[in-house]
Enzyme design. Sequence first.
Site, PDB file in Angstrom:
ATOM      1  N   GLU A 128       0.840  -1.207   0.000  1.00 37.70           N
ATOM      2  CA  GLU A 128       0.000   0.000   0.000  1.00 37.70           C
ATOM      3  C   GLU A 128       0.871   1.250   0.000  1.00 37.70           C
ATOM      4  OE1 GLU A 128      -2.679  -0.846  -1.075  1.00 37.70           O
ATOM      5  OE2 GLU A 128      -4.229  -0.649   0.447  1.00 37.70           O
ATOM      6  N   THR A 181      -5.860   7.256  -4.517  1.00 35.56           N
ATOM      7  CA  THR A 181      -5.972   7.294  -3.048  1.00 35.56           C
ATOM      8  C   THR A 181      -5.129   8.432  -2.473  1.00 35.56           C
ATOM      9  OG1 THR A 181      -6.403   4.942  -2.969  1.00 35.56           O
ATOM     10  CG2 THR A 181      -5.575   5.927  -0.948  1.00 35.56           C
TER      11      THR A 181
END
Length: 306
Positions: A128, A181
């Site tokens: 991530e 994101t």
Amino acid sequence: MNQVKIFAPATVANVSCGYDAMGFALQALGDEMVFTKTESKGINISKIEGADIPFEADKNVAGVVAQLILTDSNANFGLDIKIYKKFIPGSGLGSSAASASGTAFAVNQLLDNKYSNVELTKFAMQGEMVACGSAIADNVAAAIYGGFILVRNYEPLDIVEIPSPSELMVTVIHPQIEIKTEDARKVVPQNIPVKTAVAQWANVGGLISGLHTNDFDLISRSLVDYIAEPQRKHLIPYFDVVKSAAIKNGALGAGISGSGPSIFALSKNKDVAEKVAEVMDSVYKYAGIAYNIYVSKISAEGAKII
Ligand code: HSE
């Protein structure tokens, strides 16, 4: 074991009130990946289908996570990786998390289950980091553990599995726009008044209690986000219209899936979830926005061998 083929589920993170702290796995959507041991050390990504992501192992989420685990475990083999993406990055459905957690799960199989789920989550969080610049655990933990999870603490990492009603269904609509994101995190306020914090953590408590006790009304009352949604909803076309149509037609609640643009709605059974899909569908159809839509059970399982 020399080769493993796995499925890694799509996930909905935040679940309205649980920014960076809650997530759940979907049964109906996820990536497939094949990992084969090689004699030469290092990672070779030989196939990617379904998304435009890098083949270079040090720029690819799966490549980075695989290398981290091979190095940590002092493995005497390398890996060939084939990636079949069924949903694209920037969807808000945990695309990078599926790659990261699927890789952590698969490499662990090839290492005879050396690592625990919390250790796998830590490795996957580094994926991530590559994907969005933050080592967030909500999507990756949901994709590893399955079901609903709470990231109770980041350091040390503490993941709590939350039981949920077996009939609970999710409807997700994914408008075909990309929201990174990294960008969506920039609009979330870094400071909030205590009054807002109180309202938010009270809803997290309510949601978790409602999931535990199958109390659909409590789940419904608790699916409220005072922190991320008010800022992020402007990035998503017709968000308010889709959300209110879903709730008017029986959804327990609706909100932004992860960092968007997908919108999720929870429903107490399949019939309601399908009705909700119809109305979400008609909003985007009328607006002329391309989309994908999914109706799914909550997956009790995380990444698994197929
Ligand atoms: N909790 C994260 C966010 C999920 O909302 O930014 C990102 O996928």
